[in-house]
Design a protein around this motif. Structure first.
Motif, PDB file in Angstrom:
ATOM      1  N   PHE A 308      49.185  38.927  45.769  1.00  0.00           N
ATOM      2  CA  PHE A 308      48.564  38.148  44.705  1.00  0.00           C
ATOM      3  C   PHE A 308      48.671  36.649  45.008  1.00  0.00           C
ATOM      4  N   LEU A 311      46.293  35.810  47.762  1.00  0.00           N
ATOM      5  CA  LEU A 311      44.911  35.895  47.291  1.00  0.00           C
ATOM      6  C   LEU A 311      44.510  34.581  46.615  1.00  0.00           C
ATOM      7  N   ILE A 312      45.373  34.101  45.728  1.00  0.00           N
ATOM      8  CA  ILE A 312      45.060  32.854  45.001  1.00  0.00           C
ATOM      9  C   ILE A 312      45.009  31.678  45.967  1.00  0.00           C
ATOM     10  N   LEU A 372      37.741  31.365  38.729  1.00  0.00           N
ATOM     11  CA  LEU A 372      38.232  32.476  39.549  1.00  0.00           C
ATOM     12  C   LEU A 372      39.745  32.601  39.442  1.00  0.00           C
ATOM     13  N   SER A 373      40.446  31.470  39.381  1.00  0.00           N
ATOM     14  CA  SER A 373      41.906  31.512  39.280  1.00  0.00           C
ATOM     15  C   SER A 373      42.327  32.092  37.939  1.00  0.00           C
ATOM     16  N   GLN A 376      41.883  35.731  38.081  1.00  0.00           N
ATOM     17  CA  GLN A 376      42.970  36.365  38.834  1.00  0.00           C
ATOM     18  C   GLN A 376      44.252  36.432  38.014  1.00  0.00           C
ATOM     19  N   VAL A 380      43.578  40.253  37.380  1.00  0.00           N
ATOM     20  CA  VAL A 380      44.175  40.811  38.596  1.00  0.00           C
ATOM     21  C   VAL A 380      45.687  40.933  38.457  1.00  0.00           C
ATOM     22  N   GLN A 381      46.303  39.952  37.781  1.00  0.00           N
ATOM     23  CA  GLN A 381      47.769  39.952  37.719  1.00  0.00           C
ATOM     24  C   GLN A 381      48.318  41.182  36.996  1.00  0.00           C
TER      25      GLN A 381
END
Lengths: 388, 396
Positions: A308, A311-312, A372-373, A376, A380-381
């Motif tokens: 993760f 990715l960021i 996008l962040s 995420q 995504v987290q």
């Protein structure tokens, strides 16, 4: 109560001040080179910015156009004008004419650096104090409209998206594979760790210049390698013009950056793997799990914090791709196939001198990265497993 | 006694320093060019002991442009700097009118090709100037063409054989100055005289685009420098390139072991060729009249016949004044150098510079996009020109 909290309070504040004193150098650098430009980018995006002479309030109006203009045109200063300017603080013998147009003249006072603008309006001459500087004229959302309507910006967004969409996942997957292999390797681990990290610590300029040669159509290593392999397989191979053919520019950029970052990402993942409690593996073995399912069900889920993080970081970094384009392609590349968003911002600011438009484009880039962040961090987290 | 002597010396130095004016001169002349410029500045110092020139090399043109941009924004520009026309339009308000500080005789002596006015003002003088000429391989092209028809016939005769690496000519998409030259030779222009109309897609523009498209069928089209292609052994019959690239092209040909020569551009309606290279301008912010006068004196020195000719001989740039270009010094020098003579004659035959429009840089960016489409045959010349004209119209 007061007796106890008094000295505690003082100590607390002393420690706080002390901590901030230590933080001060970092905060100063961050403030100057990160926050200040960041805020200004937002500010500038709403303005048309150019160097121009900005007049102040009229300090004198004259009807002497007939006698003043012939003198001013030759760079001389009419006595009456000099007297007027002396009245507003100028030093007579330090005044000179520095520029003139069809109906205006700019005078400068060397004693103070102050400028004065004389403008003709019909039979009248108006005298203003003036300053030649970066002037910000508000234009509302015009800069954003210009960027969003610009086909070059659309191309830059498309190119950058392709770059991010391919290079980020591919690098991460390769890094995961590499980390797994390094984790298992018995001998030479330190050597591989060092070599896979080298591309990351080598300056990007040096890397890019080497890759420019690797990609050379006639003498490049890559074409030589592909030609050799094709020869072994008995296939036809026509030389690829990596940096001059619009179709190959983006693959060339992606390939170079995968190579550059895969080692660094693998090391982070390897550190994560080494931190996973051995008990999980032992329990899995007791339950009779095989290598693949252990990797898939234990290693990868417990690595998600590292994955993760990578990715960021790599998503943000990839959106900002710039130096590689500048050095590898020395421009936006054939058919602007290498035009990225940051390169677009760069050309708008430094080639076209449209600082407002460049700022607007950089704000749009910020919005893209920020959204996008946030996605995420929220969506995504949820799939990240933190070991407890 | 010694103390007294020292005191006198210190006073003398102090008085000397008081009378001295210091100016800064930012430039982008590297290597031999920079050395020659430094030699000229040394000579200027000897002739003008009251003026001190801080000659500052700022890196390549891109870096110089960025540093000047930042310096102007900060209100701290140098006194004097090299600059392209499209940089000048961005900080025009910060420049000094040169005709207030240079003698009329000096300005009248400049070749008419360099008579550039920015919104009616004289703010620059030409400095390191080059021009587009025709480079050709005498073994492939025995007689260089003089007209467009001859040019096209020769290029078609050599043809294009990618496998053997043979091309009639070569074009670089990032270099739309070649198209602008063809456009001017056909009698066309990007905008009309008063910028009220986009004219690039009129009949003259179309003639230039169609001509370029026909040549492109036999051309090596690539972004890299043509000298790099020559060096790799690629055979190019003829190509249009700047006179400033002379040394690079000749060295490349030498490395590849092939002959290369220079000829005037083939002509159409006229023989115009695009002038390249930078000008000098004096900034006003943070400068006193004395500094501006000193910088003007340096410009007059650099435009003096002996210095122009020395600069041109050492650097390959072209003389920019009538006195220098027609004078004995230069004419004597080029008498034994046919290629320098070709470049000189090309400049005399007619040169034109950048469009002095504030949005020229954006227009040039569009030109690059569409020039590339034209060279790659992606669309008819008419469709490409019409699309280009529509985008330029939006900028005008």
């Amino acid at each position: 109560m007061a007796l106890v909290s008094g000295p505690r309070g003082r100590r607390f504040w002393l420690e706080t001040v002390e901590a901030y004193v230590y933080l001060l150098p970092t905060l100063a650098v961050l403030g100057l080179f990160t926050f200040y430009p960041f805020i200004n980018a937002f500010l500038y995006s709403g303005y048309d910015i150019r160097t121009r002479t900005v007049p102040g309030a009229v300090v004198h109006t004259s009807t002497e156009a007939g006698s003043w203009i012939p003198l001013l045109a030759r760079g001389r200063i009419p006595e009456e004008l000099a007297a007027v300017l002396e009245g507003v603080g100028a030093v007579q013998d330090k005044l000179w004419v520095r520029a003139r147009g069809a109906n205006w003249w700019i005078l400068k006072d060397d004693a103070s650096g102050q400028e004065y603008l004389v403008v003709q309006e019909g039979a009248l001459l108006r005298v203003h104090p003036a300053a030649t500087r970066w002037a910000l004229d508000p234009v509302g959302g015009e800069n954003f409209r210009r960027v969003l309507r610009d086909p070059d910006f659309a191309k830059a967004v498309r190119n950058t998206s392709i770059y991010v969409g391919v290079s980020v996942p591919v690098t991460l997957i390769l890094a995961l594979v590499l980390a797994t292999l390094l984790h298992r390797a018995v001998g030479g681990k330190a050597f591989f760790r060092l070599t896979s990290f080298l591309p990351y610590i080598t300056p990007v300029v040096a890397i890019t210049m080497v890759w420019a040669w690797i990609y050379d159509r006639d003498y490049g290593l890559l074409n030589y390698f592909l030609k050799t392999v094709a020869g072994w397989l008995g296939l036809e191979f026509s030389l690829i013009n990596w940096l001059n053919d619009a179709r190959y520019v983006m693959p060339a950029l992606i390939l170079m950056n995968i190579w550059r970052f895969v080692g660094y990402q693998a090391l982070i993942l390897l550190a994560g793997m080494q931190g996973i409690d051995r008990e999980y593996y032992e329990a899995a073995r007791v339950d009779g799990a095989g290598g693949w399912s252990v990797w898939r069900k234990i290693t990868v889920p417990l690595l998600t914090p590292q994955i993760f993080f990578l990715l960021i970081i790599s998503l943000i970094g990839s959106f900002k791709i710039f130096e590689e384009v500048l050095i590898l392609l020395q421009g936006p590349g054939p058919e602007k196939a290498g035009l990225t968003i940051v390169y677009y911002v760069f050309t708008k600011a430094f080639d076209s001198k449209q600082y407002g438009v460049a700022s607007a484009a950089s704000v749009i880039l910020f919005v893209i990265i920020f959204s996008l962040s946030v996605f995420q961090l929220t969506v995504v987290q949820k799939r990240v497993h933190y070991e407890r | 006694m010694r103390k007294f002597a020292i005191a006198v010396l210190v006073c003398a130095l102090g008085v000397g320093a008081l009378g001295q004016v210091t100016i800064s001169f930012w430039h982008a002349m590297s290597g031999a060019l920079g050395t020659t410029l430094a030699e000229l500045i040394d000579k200027f110092h000897k002739e003008n002991p009251g003026i001190r020139v801080d000659l500052v090399y700022q890196g390549g043109y891109g870096t110089l442009q960025q540093k000047l941009t930042a310096a102007v924004a900060a209100g701290q520009p140098p006194t004097l700097a090299q600059q392209y026309e499209n940089w000048t339009t961005g900080w025009l308000a910060a420049l000094v009118d040169l005709d207030l500080f240079l003698s009329e005789a000096i300005l009248a002596d400049l070749l008419p090709q360099f008579d550039q006015r920015f919104e009616g003002r004289v703010v620059t003088v030409p400095f390191n100037k080059s021009i587009l000429v025709l480079y050709y391989r005498p073994d492939l092209v025995p007689t260089p063409p003089t007209t467009w028809a001859e040019f096209e016939a020769e290029v078609a005769r050599i043809g294009k054989d990618e496998a053997k690496g043979v091309y009639g000519t070569a074009f670089r998409p990032p270099n739309p100055e070649i198209f602008l030259t063809l456009l001017h030779q056909a009698g066309g222009s990007i905008l009309n005289e008063d910028w009220s109309e986009t004219t690039i897609n009129n009949a003259q523009g179309l003639a230039a685009a169609e001509f370029a498209a026909r040549l492109a069928q036999y051309a090596l089209v690539q972004s890299g420098y043509i000298s790099d292609a020559i060096q790799k052994g690629i055979a190019i019959g003829m190509f249009i390139d700047t006179s400033a690239g002379y040394t690079y092209n000749m060295n490349a040909a030498k490395t590849a072991g092939v002959p290369l020569s220079v000829a005037p551009l083939p002509c159409n309606v006229n023989c115009a060729s695009m002038i390249q290279g930078t000008n000098l301008a004096i900034f006003s912010p943070n400068q006193s009249r004395a500094q501006v006068q000193a910088a003007a004196k340096l410009i007059e020195f650099l435009l003096r016949e002996d210095n122009i000719v020395y600069w041109a001989q050492k650097t390959g740039y072209l003389p920019v004044t009538r006195t220098a270009i027609y004078g004995q010094l230069w004419q004597g020098y080029i008498a034994g150098k046919p290629e320098q003579k070709v470049m000189t004659d090309q400049l005399i035959a007619g040169g034109f510079g950048q469009l002095l429009h504030p949005r020229y840089m954006d227009m040039r960016s569009l030109l690059i996009t569409y020039w590339e489409l034209l060279l790659k045959g992606e669309g008819t010349p008419k469709a490409i020109l019409d699309a280009l004209a529509a985008e330029i119209e939006a900028l005008r």
